[in-house]
Design an enzyme around this catalytic site. Structure first.
Site, PDB file in Angstrom:
ATOM      1  N   LYS A  68     -24.615  13.632  -7.792  1.00 36.53           N
ATOM      2  CA  LYS A  68     -25.135  14.638  -8.723  1.00 36.53           C
ATOM      3  C   LYS A  68     -24.503  14.322 -10.227  1.00 36.53           C
ATOM      4  CE  LYS A  68     -23.257  18.087  -6.098  1.00 36.53           C
ATOM      5  NZ  LYS A  68     -22.855  17.311  -5.116  1.00 36.53           N
ATOM      6  N   ARG A 127     -16.372  19.986   3.218  1.00 35.93           N
ATOM      7  CA  ARG A 127     -17.418  20.287   2.187  1.00 35.93           C
ATOM      8  C   ARG A 127     -18.665  20.002   2.799  1.00 35.93           C
ATOM      9  NH1 ARG A 127     -14.306  16.370  -1.508  1.00 35.93           N
ATOM     10  NH2 ARG A 127     -16.251  16.342  -2.982  1.00 35.93           N
ATOM     11  N   ARG A 146     -24.868  27.560  -5.492  1.00 38.93           N
ATOM     12  CA  ARG A 146     -24.609  27.079  -4.275  1.00 38.93           C
ATOM     13  C   ARG A 146     -24.524  28.166  -2.788  1.00 38.93           C
ATOM     14  NH1 ARG A 146     -20.737  22.628  -6.225  1.00 38.93           N
ATOM     15  NH2 ARG A 146     -20.351  21.463  -4.337  1.00 38.93           N
ATOM     16  N   ARG A 161     -14.167   7.048  -4.523  1.00 41.26           N
ATOM     17  CA  ARG A 161     -14.572   7.287  -6.027  1.00 41.26           C
ATOM     18  C   ARG A 161     -13.121   7.448  -6.924  1.00 41.26           C
ATOM     19  NH1 ARG A 161     -17.516  12.881  -6.942  1.00 41.26           N
ATOM     20  NH2 ARG A 161     -15.829  13.701  -5.433  1.00 41.26           N
ATOM     21  N   ARG A 214      -9.722  12.352  -7.006  1.00 44.83           N
ATOM     22  CA  ARG A 214      -9.884  13.883  -6.902  1.00 44.83           C
ATOM     23  C   ARG A 214      -9.130  14.394  -5.889  1.00 44.83           C
ATOM     24  NH1 ARG A 214     -15.877  15.858  -7.851  1.00 44.83           N
ATOM     25  NH2 ARG A 214     -15.315  17.300  -6.065  1.00 44.83           N
TER      26      ARG A 214
HETATM   27  P1  AP5 Z   1     -20.544  11.603  -7.939  1.00 44.43           P
HETATM   28  O1  AP5 Z   1     -21.844  11.637  -8.806  1.00 44.43           O
HETATM   29  O2  AP5 Z   1     -19.227  11.927  -8.337  1.00 44.43           O
HETATM   30  O3  AP5 Z   1     -21.399  12.690  -6.698  1.00 44.43           O
HETATM   31  P2  AP5 Z   1     -21.147  14.485  -6.805  1.00 44.43           P
HETATM   32  O4  AP5 Z   1     -22.640  14.678  -5.980  1.00 44.43           O
HETATM   33  O5  AP5 Z   1     -21.101  14.802  -8.049  1.00 44.43           O
HETATM   34  O6  AP5 Z   1     -20.138  14.790  -5.783  1.00 44.43           O
HETATM   35  P3  AP5 Z   1     -19.121  15.938  -5.988  1.00 44.43           P
HETATM   36  O7  AP5 Z   1     -18.030  15.383  -4.954  1.00 44.43           O
HETATM   37  O8  AP5 Z   1     -18.759  16.177  -7.478  1.00 44.43           O
HETATM   38  O9  AP5 Z   1     -19.737  17.218  -5.327  1.00 44.43           O
HETATM   39  P4  AP5 Z   1     -19.436  18.471  -4.637  1.00 44.43           P
HETATM   40  O10 AP5 Z   1     -20.471  19.236  -4.755  1.00 44.43           O
HETATM   41  O11 AP5 Z   1     -18.305  18.229  -3.494  1.00 44.43           O
HETATM   42  O12 AP5 Z   1     -18.287  18.757  -5.886  1.00 44.43           O
HETATM   43  P5  AP5 Z   1     -18.217  19.683  -7.106  1.00 44.43           P
HETATM   44  O13 AP5 Z   1     -17.232  19.040  -8.072  1.00 44.43           O
HETATM   45  O14 AP5 Z   1     -19.628  20.344  -7.636  1.00 44.43           O
HETATM   46  O15 AP5 Z   1     -20.631  10.281  -6.966  1.00 44.43           O
HETATM   47  C1  AP5 Z   1     -19.632  10.241  -5.875  1.00 44.43           C
HETATM   48  C2  AP5 Z   1     -19.227   8.554  -5.756  1.00 44.43           C
HETATM   49  O16 AP5 Z   1     -20.561   7.983  -5.529  1.00 44.43           O
HETATM   50  C3  AP5 Z   1     -18.697   8.086  -7.304  1.00 44.43           C
HETATM   51  O17 AP5 Z   1     -17.762   7.209  -6.795  1.00 44.43           O
HETATM   52  C4  AP5 Z   1     -19.797   7.207  -7.752  1.00 44.43           C
HETATM   53  O18 AP5 Z   1     -19.584   6.251  -8.555  1.00 44.43           O
HETATM   54  C5  AP5 Z   1     -20.664   6.877  -6.271  1.00 44.43           C
HETATM   55  N1  AP5 Z   1     -22.203   6.822  -6.648  1.00 44.43           N
HETATM   56  C6  AP5 Z   1     -22.984   7.671  -7.136  1.00 44.43           C
HETATM   57  N2  AP5 Z   1     -24.208   7.300  -7.072  1.00 44.43           N
HETATM   58  C7  AP5 Z   1     -24.132   6.141  -6.532  1.00 44.43           C
HETATM   59  C8  AP5 Z   1     -25.246   5.219  -5.618  1.00 44.43           C
HETATM   60  N3  AP5 Z   1     -26.477   5.243  -5.994  1.00 44.43           N
HETATM   61  N4  AP5 Z   1     -24.737   3.955  -5.032  1.00 44.43           N
HETATM   62  C9  AP5 Z   1     -23.509   3.891  -4.821  1.00 44.43           C
HETATM   63  N5  AP5 Z   1     -22.459   4.941  -5.146  1.00 44.43           N
HETATM   64  C10 AP5 Z   1     -22.811   5.958  -5.928  1.00 44.43           C
HETATM   65  O19 AP5 Z   1     -17.435  21.053  -6.668  1.00 44.43           O
HETATM   66  C11 AP5 Z   1     -16.143  20.741  -6.025  1.00 44.43           C
HETATM   67  C12 AP5 Z   1     -15.631  22.227  -5.526  1.00 44.43           C
HETATM   68  O20 AP5 Z   1     -15.647  23.298  -6.695  1.00 44.43           O
HETATM   69  C13 AP5 Z   1     -16.357  22.881  -4.435  1.00 44.43           C
HETATM   70  O21 AP5 Z   1     -15.987  22.042  -3.204  1.00 44.43           O
HETATM   71  C14 AP5 Z   1     -16.151  24.272  -4.415  1.00 44.43           C
HETATM   72  O22 AP5 Z   1     -14.805  24.547  -4.232  1.00 44.43           O
HETATM   73  C15 AP5 Z   1     -16.033  24.321  -6.145  1.00 44.43           C
HETATM   74  N6  AP5 Z   1     -17.202  24.859  -6.710  1.00 44.43           N
HETATM   75  C16 AP5 Z   1     -18.037  24.175  -7.395  1.00 44.43           C
HETATM   76  N7  AP5 Z   1     -19.180  24.748  -7.684  1.00 44.43           N
HETATM   77  C17 AP5 Z   1     -19.189  25.986  -6.991  1.00 44.43           C
HETATM   78  C18 AP5 Z   1     -20.195  27.004  -6.704  1.00 44.43           C
HETATM   79  N8  AP5 Z   1     -21.495  27.088  -7.538  1.00 44.43           N
HETATM   80  N9  AP5 Z   1     -19.858  27.946  -6.005  1.00 44.43           N
HETATM   81  C19 AP5 Z   1     -18.577  28.028  -5.413  1.00 44.43           C
HETATM   82  N10 AP5 Z   1     -17.669  26.832  -5.513  1.00 44.43           N
HETATM   83  C20 AP5 Z   1     -17.927  25.923  -6.326  1.00 44.43           C
HETATM   84 MG    MG Z   2     -19.888  15.911  -9.140  1.00 42.56          MG
END
Ligand code: AP5
Ligand code: MG
Length: 211
Positions: free
Chosen positions: A9, A165, A83, A122, A154
């Protein structure tokens, strides 16, 4: 922008932001900044985030709506929000009050074994937030190739938190996809392939009549 943890994402949102100038709003990034700054919200959010649980709806809804109000009429790209169905309903209410439509909901689909591979390798920049994978940067790279900031893993990229997650995504976030599918604005993308391949698929979908 929907998708399980590690679906790409943040990676794809950066590219969309560059191409279209839409403001990228990641609730995960906002919460991590609050944790790093030691704010009250950060202190509360940290324990949930480290365990891979969702931060309570009322906290996240306030953060996301405040950010949307701050950017006003500019286009936006929400990453990781809503979410839960309660968050989706709150977003609807806020958007209809300001007369802004939600054009498209994107879901990035990636199988679990690839998610674990992506998350365990990552690295993110503490300064500019750039996202890397150890397989795509030279061995031993410790600093950001864009700004020189420190690259770190992270806190929630550990096996236990990743498992949690994924479970939370299935149980609490998947129902939100049905919510948007029913409205005909959901676009599902196969997000397996290189970053560039996935971006091309996204562009095709976003520029077709369907999106
Ligand atoms: P990356 O682009 O970082 O993936 P991502 O989908 O953004 O993954 P996240 O871990 O950020 O998602 P998440 O939903 O768990 O975390 P968030 O920060 O939103 O890519 C991942 C890896 O893959 C990287 O190394 C990249 O280089 C690689 N990659 C990417 N594309 C690729 C490809 N095509 N091929 C190969 N490699 C590739 O949320 C974190 C926490 O915050 C949650 O757990 C929760 O506690 C809280 N939170 C956030 N939003 C909310 C909400 N709305 N409500 C409640 N709690 C929330
Ligand atoms: Mg992310």
């Amino acid at each position: 922008m929907f998708g399980p943890p590690g679906a790409g994402k943040g990676t794809q949102a950066e590219l969309i932001e560059k191409k279209f100038g839409a403001v990228h709003i990641s609730t995960g990034d906002i919460l991590r900044e609050a944790v790093a700054n030691g704010t009250e919200i950060g202190k509360l959010a940290k324990s949930y985030m480290d365990r891979g649980e969702l931060v309570p709806d009322e906290v996240v809804i306030d953060i996301a709506i405040a950010k949307l109000q701050e950017i006003g009429d500019s286009g936006f790209l929400l990453d990781g929000f809503p979410r839960t169905v309660a968050q989706a309903e709150a977003l609807d209410k806020a958007l209809s009050a300001s007369g802004i439509p939600l054009d498209t909901v994107i879901s990035l689909n990636v199988p679990e074994e690839e998610i674990v591979r992506r998350l365990s390798g990552r690295r993110v920049c503490t300064e500019c937030g750039a996202i890397y994978h150890i397989d795509s940067i030279p061995d031993g790279t410790l600093n950001c190739l864009l700004c020189g900031g420190k690259l770190i893993q992270r806190a929630d990229d550990n096996p236990e938190s990743i498992r949690n997650r994924l479970r939370v995504y299935d149980e609490q976030t998947s129902p939100v996809l049905d919510y948007y599918r029913g409205r005909g604005i959901l676009v599902e993308i196969n997000a397996v392939g290189t970053v560039e391949e996935v971006f091309c698929r996204l562009m095709e979908a976003l520029c077709s009549d369907k999106a």
